[in-house]
Design an enzyme around this catalytic site. Sequence first.
Site, PDB file in Angstrom:
ATOM      1  N   GLU A   1       0.862  -1.182   0.000  1.00 18.75           N
ATOM      2  CA  GLU A   1       0.000   0.000   0.000  1.00 18.75           C
ATOM      3  C   GLU A   1       0.896   1.229   0.000  1.00 18.75           C
ATOM      4  O   GLU A   1       2.097   1.126   0.251  1.00 18.75           O
ATOM      5  CB  GLU A   1      -0.894  -0.008   1.255  1.00 18.75           C
ATOM      6  CG  GLU A   1      -1.808  -1.219   1.284  1.00 18.75           C
ATOM      7  CD  GLU A   1      -2.756  -1.224   2.484  1.00 18.75           C
ATOM      8  OE1 GLU A   1      -2.637  -0.322   3.351  1.00 18.75           O
ATOM      9  OE2 GLU A   1      -3.594  -2.127   2.536  1.00 18.75           O
ATOM     10  N   PRO A   2       0.294   2.391  -0.242  1.00 14.00           N
ATOM     11  CA  PRO A   2       1.119   3.601  -0.252  1.00 14.00           C
ATOM     12  C   PRO A   2       1.948   3.742   1.036  1.00 14.00           C
ATOM     13  O   PRO A   2       3.091   4.175   0.988  1.00 14.00           O
ATOM     14  CB  PRO A   2       0.078   4.725  -0.370  1.00 14.00           C
ATOM     15  CG  PRO A   2      -1.065   4.092  -1.107  1.00 14.00           C
ATOM     16  CD  PRO A   2      -1.093   2.667  -0.638  1.00 14.00           C
TER      17      PRO A   2
ATOM     18  N   SER B   1       7.766  -2.242   2.940  1.00 12.95           N
ATOM     19  CA  SER B   1       8.547  -3.241   3.674  1.00 12.95           C
ATOM     20  C   SER B   1       7.815  -3.686   4.934  1.00 12.95           C
ATOM     21  O   SER B   1       7.877  -4.847   5.335  1.00 12.95           O
ATOM     22  CB  SER B   1       9.912  -2.661   4.054  1.00 12.95           C
ATOM     23  OG  SER B   1      10.628  -2.334   2.881  1.00 12.95           O
TER      24      SER B   1
ATOM     25  N   TRP C   1       1.493  -0.317  -6.405  1.00  8.06           N
ATOM     26  CA  TRP C   1       2.535  -1.086  -7.108  1.00  8.06           C
ATOM     27  C   TRP C   1       2.071  -2.485  -7.490  1.00  8.06           C
ATOM     28  O   TRP C   1       2.844  -3.423  -7.425  1.00  8.06           O
ATOM     29  CB  TRP C   1       3.805  -1.260  -6.250  1.00  8.06           C
ATOM     30  CG  TRP C   1       4.383  -0.048  -5.650  1.00  8.06           C
ATOM     31  CD1 TRP C   1       4.519   0.216  -4.340  1.00  8.06           C
ATOM     32  CD2 TRP C   1       4.954   1.069  -6.342  1.00  8.06           C
ATOM     33  NE1 TRP C   1       5.137   1.437  -4.152  1.00  8.06           N
ATOM     34  CE2 TRP C   1       5.407   1.978  -5.374  1.00  8.06           C
ATOM     35  CE3 TRP C   1       5.114   1.388  -7.698  1.00  8.06           C
ATOM     36  CZ2 TRP C   1       6.010   3.179  -5.712  1.00  8.06           C
ATOM     37  CZ3 TRP C   1       5.707   2.591  -8.023  1.00  8.06           C
ATOM     38  CH2 TRP C   1       6.153   3.462  -7.030  1.00  8.06           C
TER      39      TRP C   1
ATOM     40  N   ARG D   1      33.204  -6.404 -31.643  1.00  6.93           N
ATOM     41  CA  ARG D   1      33.746  -5.051 -31.631  1.00  6.93           C
ATOM     42  C   ARG D   1      35.270  -5.043 -31.727  1.00  6.93           C
ATOM     43  O   ARG D   1      35.941  -5.750 -30.979  1.00  6.93           O
ATOM     44  CB  ARG D   1      33.295  -4.351 -30.338  1.00  6.93           C
ATOM     45  CG  ARG D   1      33.848  -2.979 -30.119  1.00  6.93           C
ATOM     46  CD  ARG D   1      33.282  -1.977 -31.087  1.00  6.93           C
ATOM     47  NE  ARG D   1      33.770  -0.635 -30.807  1.00  6.93           N
ATOM     48  CZ  ARG D   1      33.606   0.392 -31.630  1.00  6.93           C
ATOM     49  NH1 ARG D   1      32.951   0.217 -32.774  1.00  6.93           N
ATOM     50  NH2 ARG D   1      34.073   1.574 -31.320  1.00  6.93           N
TER      51      ARG D   1
ATOM     52  N   GLN E   1      29.063  -1.629 -19.760  1.00  7.50           N
ATOM     53  CA  GLN E   1      30.456  -1.166 -19.848  1.00  7.50           C
ATOM     54  C   GLN E   1      31.175  -1.813 -21.033  1.00  7.50           C
ATOM     55  O   GLN E   1      31.901  -1.139 -21.773  1.00  7.50           O
ATOM     56  CB  GLN E   1      31.173  -1.492 -18.520  1.00  7.50           C
ATOM     57  CG  GLN E   1      32.508  -0.801 -18.350  1.00  7.50           C
ATOM     58  CD  GLN E   1      32.350   0.717 -18.237  1.00  7.50           C
ATOM     59  OE1 GLN E   1      31.290   1.219 -17.866  1.00  7.50           O
ATOM     60  NE2 GLN E   1      33.406   1.444 -18.562  1.00  7.50           N
TER      61      GLN E   1
ATOM     62  N   GLY F   1      29.771   3.115 -25.595  1.00  8.19           N
ATOM     63  CA  GLY F   1      28.696   4.041 -25.960  1.00  8.19           C
ATOM     64  C   GLY F   1      27.480   3.330 -26.522  1.00  8.19           C
ATOM     65  O   GLY F   1      26.343   3.736 -26.293  1.00  8.19           O
TER      66      GLY F   1
ATOM     67  N   GLU G   1       9.278  -8.007  -3.727  1.00  7.52           N
ATOM     68  CA  GLU G   1       9.316  -9.296  -3.012  1.00  7.52           C
ATOM     69  C   GLU G   1      10.279  -9.222  -1.822  1.00  7.52           C
ATOM     70  O   GLU G   1      10.930 -10.200  -1.482  1.00  7.52           O
ATOM     71  CB  GLU G   1       9.733 -10.393  -3.997  1.00  7.52           C
ATOM     72  CG  GLU G   1       9.033 -11.739  -3.841  1.00  7.52           C
ATOM     73  CD  GLU G   1       7.528 -11.668  -3.800  1.00  7.52           C
ATOM     74  OE1 GLU G   1       6.925 -11.079  -4.719  1.00  7.52           O
ATOM     75  OE2 GLU G   1       6.960 -12.195  -2.837  1.00  7.52           O
TER      76      GLU G   1
ATOM     77  N   THR H   1      12.868  -6.011  -0.129  1.00  7.85           N
ATOM     78  CA  THR H   1      14.082  -5.351  -0.607  1.00  7.85           C
ATOM     79  C   THR H   1      15.325  -6.104  -0.137  1.00  7.85           C
ATOM     80  O   THR H   1      15.263  -6.968   0.748  1.00  7.85           O
ATOM     81  CB  THR H   1      14.175  -3.912  -0.061  1.00  7.85           C
ATOM     82  OG1 THR H   1      14.252  -3.998   1.369  1.00  7.85           O
ATOM     83  CG2 THR H   1      12.972  -3.064  -0.454  1.00  7.85           C
TER      84      THR H   1
HETATM   85  C1  LIG Z   1       7.428  -2.660 -10.440  1.00  6.24           C
HETATM   86  C2  LIG Z   1       6.916  -3.082  -9.102  1.00  6.24           C
HETATM   87  C3  LIG Z   1       6.039  -4.144  -9.013  1.00  6.24           C
HETATM   88  C4  LIG Z   1       5.521  -4.517  -7.770  1.00  6.24           C
HETATM   89  N1  LIG Z   1       4.585  -5.528  -7.693  1.00  6.24           N
HETATM   90  C5  LIG Z   1       3.941  -5.762  -6.519  1.00  6.24           C
HETATM   91  C6  LIG Z   1       2.836  -6.657  -6.448  1.00  6.24           C
HETATM   92  O1  LIG Z   1       2.455  -7.297  -7.445  1.00  6.24           O
HETATM   93  N2  LIG Z   1       2.193  -6.805  -5.261  1.00  6.24           N
HETATM   94  C7  LIG Z   1       2.588  -6.134  -4.144  1.00  6.24           C
HETATM   95  O2  LIG Z   1       1.962  -6.319  -3.119  1.00  6.24           O
HETATM   96  N3  LIG Z   1       3.631  -5.295  -4.179  1.00  6.24           N
HETATM   97  C8  LIG Z   1       4.319  -5.071  -5.328  1.00  6.24           C
HETATM   98  N4  LIG Z   1       5.380  -4.176  -5.366  1.00  6.24           N
HETATM   99  C9  LIG Z   1       5.747  -3.459  -4.154  1.00  6.24           C
HETATM  100  C10 LIG Z   1       7.099  -3.878  -3.585  1.00  6.24           C
HETATM  101  O3  LIG Z   1       7.011  -5.141  -3.002  1.00  6.24           O
HETATM  102  C11 LIG Z   1       7.549  -2.784  -2.606  1.00  6.24           C
HETATM  103  O4  LIG Z   1       7.917  -1.669  -3.359  1.00  6.24           O
HETATM  104  C12 LIG Z   1       8.685  -3.225  -1.728  1.00  6.24           C
HETATM  105  O5  LIG Z   1       8.260  -4.194  -0.807  1.00  6.24           O
HETATM  106  C13 LIG Z   1       9.313  -2.064  -0.968  1.00  6.24           C
HETATM  107  O6  LIG Z   1       8.363  -1.300  -0.312  1.00  6.24           O
HETATM  108  P1  LIG Z   1       8.360   0.315  -0.463  1.00  6.24           P
HETATM  109  O7  LIG Z   1       8.373   0.597  -1.903  1.00  6.24           O
HETATM  110  O8  LIG Z   1       7.240   0.848   0.318  1.00  6.24           O
HETATM  111  O9  LIG Z   1       9.734   0.766   0.127  1.00  6.24           O
HETATM  112  P2  LIG Z   1      10.030   1.129   1.668  1.00  6.24           P
HETATM  113  O10 LIG Z   1       9.549   0.009   2.521  1.00  6.24           O
HETATM  114  O11 LIG Z   1       9.538   2.474   1.946  1.00  6.24           O
HETATM  115  O12 LIG Z   1      11.606   1.097   1.671  1.00  6.24           O
HETATM  116  C14 LIG Z   1      12.431   2.241   1.397  1.00  6.24           C
HETATM  117  C15 LIG Z   1      13.859   1.889   1.781  1.00  6.24           C
HETATM  118  O13 LIG Z   1      13.938   1.653   3.188  1.00  6.24           O
HETATM  119  C16 LIG Z   1      14.474   0.392   3.449  1.00  6.24           C
HETATM  120  N5  LIG Z   1      13.884  -0.203   4.632  1.00  6.24           N
HETATM  121  C17 LIG Z   1      12.566  -0.256   4.972  1.00  6.24           C
HETATM  122  N6  LIG Z   1      12.414  -0.917   6.130  1.00  6.24           N
HETATM  123  C18 LIG Z   1      13.641  -1.277   6.538  1.00  6.24           C
HETATM  124  C19 LIG Z   1      14.136  -1.991   7.657  1.00  6.24           C
HETATM  125  N7  LIG Z   1      13.330  -2.497   8.594  1.00  6.24           N
HETATM  126  N8  LIG Z   1      15.465  -2.192   7.740  1.00  6.24           N
HETATM  127  C20 LIG Z   1      16.301  -1.700   6.786  1.00  6.24           C
HETATM  128  N9  LIG Z   1      15.887  -1.035   5.722  1.00  6.24           N
HETATM  129  C21 LIG Z   1      14.575  -0.833   5.593  1.00  6.24           C
HETATM  130  C22 LIG Z   1      14.152  -0.411   2.199  1.00  6.24           C
HETATM  131  O14 LIG Z   1      14.999  -1.543   2.065  1.00  6.24           O
HETATM  132  C23 LIG Z   1      14.347   0.614   1.127  1.00  6.24           C
HETATM  133  O15 LIG Z   1      15.710   0.708   0.822  1.00  6.24           O
HETATM  134  C24 LIG Z   1       5.934  -3.824  -6.599  1.00  6.24           C
HETATM  135  C25 LIG Z   1       6.841  -2.774  -6.714  1.00  6.24           C
HETATM  136  C26 LIG Z   1       7.325  -2.390  -7.928  1.00  6.24           C
HETATM  137  C27 LIG Z   1       8.256  -1.215  -7.990  1.00  6.24           C
END
Ligand SMILES: Cc1cc2nc3c(=O)[nH]c(=O)nc-3n(C[C@H](O)[C@H](O)[C@H](O)COP(=O)(O)OP(=O)(O)OC[C@H]3O[C@@H](n4cnc5c(N)ncnc54)[C@H](O)[C@@H]3O)c2cc1C
Lengths: 265, 384
Positions: free
Chosen positions: B126-127, B131, B155, B269, B338, B342, B365, B367
Amino acid sequence: MMKVLVTVKEVAEVEEDFVLDGTRIDDRFLEYDLNEWDDYAIETAVQLAEAGDDVEVVSATIGPERCEETIRMALAKGVDRGIRVWDDTLASVDLLDVNAKTEIFNAIIAEEEPDLILTGVQAHDDSFGATGVSVADAAGYEWAAVVNALDLDADAGVAHVRRELEGGVEELTDVELPAVLTIQTGINEPRYASLRGIRMAQRKEIAQQTLDDLGLDEGAVESQITLTDMYEPESESDVELFEGDADAAAASLASVLREKGVGAQ
Amino acid sequence: MDFGLTDEQIALREEVSRFAANEIKPVAAEYDRNEAYPDAVMEKAAEMGLLAPHVPIEYGGIGYSTLETAILVEELFAADPGIGLCIASAGFGAEAIIAFGTEEQKETYLPPLVEGEAVMGAAISEPHAGSDVSSVSTRAEKDGDEWVINGNKMWITNGTVGDYFVVVCETDPDVDDRYTGFSQIIIENDRDGFSAEKITGKLGIRASDTAELVFDDVRVPEENLVGTRGMGFLQIMQFFDETRTAVAAQGVGIAKGAAERALEYAQEREQFGRSISEFQAIQHKLAEMYTQTEAARGLTYKSAWGVDVDAENVTMLASMAKEYASRVATDVADEAVQVHGGAGYVDDFDVGRFYRDAKITQIYEGTTEIQKNIIARELLGKGF
Ligand SMILES: Cc1cc2nc3c(=O)[nH]c(=O)nc-3n(C[C@H](O)[C@H](O)[C@H](O)COP(=O)(O)OP(=O)(O)OC[C@H]3O[C@@H](n4cnc5c(N)ncnc54)[C@H](O)[C@@H]3O)c2cc1C
C-alpha cells in the site's frame, strides 16, 4: 483408425567458423537440431491427429542415441511414439545413401503398415531430396512431392494436395492412400512443444531397432556412393546499387529480378 | 549429490529458449519503449502452456515444482525481463488459492489462468505499507454474507490487466498480535467500486503492467475469503520462500541474458586493430560475469530444491538466493553496458534495457535490506 508415419532426421548444422578434417567436419563445429522440413511434416501429422477421431502418429528416425532428445521433442509436440534405428553397422557406415534409407524405412513400413507417410522434402545437411519418393516407390505407395497444402479425406482415402513446382507454378493433385507426401516448409506453422507435452513425452516410447530386428543385413546399407572430397567453395558476392528516384530504381530492380529468373511466365 | 537436470528439465529449457528467441526478443524493445502490455505474446505463451504452470494438473496446469519454475523464469528473463515478468506473473497469487482455496475457488479461478483467459495479481503493498507489511490498512468489513472493502493498494503487478486479485485486507483490527487479523480476499475487477490506475514512467520492466488499485465500498460474497479469516499473513509467509526463489531466478536470467550479450559484442567489436575480447580487462569482466551468474544460479537452484524437498529449513537460503541473485543481476548488467561502451548507452542494444530492468529484483518481493534482515535474524536465532 488411421496411422501416420513421419520420418524425422536430426541434422548437423555447421558453425560459422569451422575446420575440415578430410571429408569430415569435426563435432566441435556442429550443432544438432531437427531437420527444418521435418518440423513441418510433424506439424502436419499432429494436426491430422487432432482433427481425426482415431489417428496414431509414429515417427521413424535413423540415428545414434544423441538424437533421442530431438525425437522426444517431436513426441512432445504430439507424436504418439517413436522408432529409432541404429546399431554398430550403421555407426560404421560413412555415408548413408538414399537406397540404404529406403531399405530401412521400407522394412519399418512393412511392419507398421501406415496409411500415410510424411517426409520432409529434403534434409538440411546432405540434401539428397530423394528419400521420400524413393521410399514410396519401394513400398508401392502413391506419392506426391513438395506438398505445400493438404486436405485429407480419410474416409474416401484421398489426399487432395497442392504441390509447389519450379518457377512459381503450383499443381493440385489427388493422391490415393496409402501414400507418401514429401512436405514443403511453409505448409503450416509448426508449434512449440507445450510444457505439458514435454512432460508427457518423457513417458512415451522410443523403440530402438537394429538392422537385424528389421530383417536387414549389412548389404542393405552398403553405399554405391563414396564421399571423395570436402571443401569450402570460394564465395563471391556481387553488389549492384540502383540510383535514381523510386520509379527508376524499381524498374531496374524488376529487370534484374527477371533476368535472374524470379517470377516466371 | 547430483547437479544434473532431468531430460524433461533440459527439454523445457531448450524449448522455452526457442520460444523466447522467436517470440519475445524481436519485440522486446518496442514494448519497453511504449510501456505496453504484450497481449500478442501472452496469447502465444498460453498456447505453449507457459502461464501459471504451478497450477495442479486437475485444474489444467502442470503442477510445476519450484525448480522447474525457476528454469522457466530464468529463460524468459534472459530474453527480456519485462515480457518475461508478464508471462511469469500471470498467475501471481494463485499459490494462495492452490494451497488454501476451496474446491469451488480452485475450479473458478485456476483454469482460466492456464488457458490465458484471465490474469491475476497479488495485492499486498500500500502507499504507506511497503517493507512493513504489517501496517496494511485496507479494511474489509463483514456485512451480512458479504465483505465490504475500502482502501488502496500500490505497485500492483497486472493491476490494470488483471481479472482478479488476492488482496490482503485487515479484517480483525482488534486483535493484539501484529500478524493476525489480516485475511486474503479475492476481488474481481468488475466489482462496483473497483478501479485501477496504471503507473507509468517505470525505470525498467516497462512491458509489465503496474497499477494502483482503489477499493471504494467494493462488495464481494463471503465465499471470496481465501483460507482462514485472520490468518492472511501467515498464509502469505508460507510462500515467501517460493516467491523469493522465483525472483532469484529472475536475477539469474537477467545476469545470463546480459552476460551473453556482452560476450557476443566483445567478439564483434574491434578497437586498436583487434577484437576487444583480446584485452585482458574485457576478458576478466566476462569471466567474472559468468562466474557470478553461475554462483547465483547454484544458490537459486539450491533454494528451489529446498522449497521442494526441505521446506521447513529454507527461509534463510531463499533470502540469500534472492539477495545475491538480484545483486548479481544489477552488477552483471552494469558490466554488460560497460563492455558495450557508448553502444550500451542507447537502446539499439539490449543491455541498456537489462541495466534498467535489473534494479527491480532488489526491490520487490522484499528489498535487499529486508532479505539481509531475515538472514541475520535467522543467524541470530530470533523469531520474526
Ligand atoms: C514494479 C513493481 C512491481 C511490484 N509488484 C507488486 C505486487 O504485485 N504486489 C505487491 O503487493 N507489491 C508489489 N510491489 C511493491 C514492492 O514489493 C515494494 O515496493 C517493496 O516491498 C518495498 O516497499 P516500499 O516501496 O514501500 O519501500 P520502503 O519500505 O519504503 O523502503 C524504502 C527503503 O527503506 C528500506 N527499509 C525499509 N524498512 C527497513 C528496515 N526495517 N530495515 C532496513 N531497511 C529498511 C528499504 O529496504 C528501502 O531501501 C511492486 C513494486 C514495484 C516497484
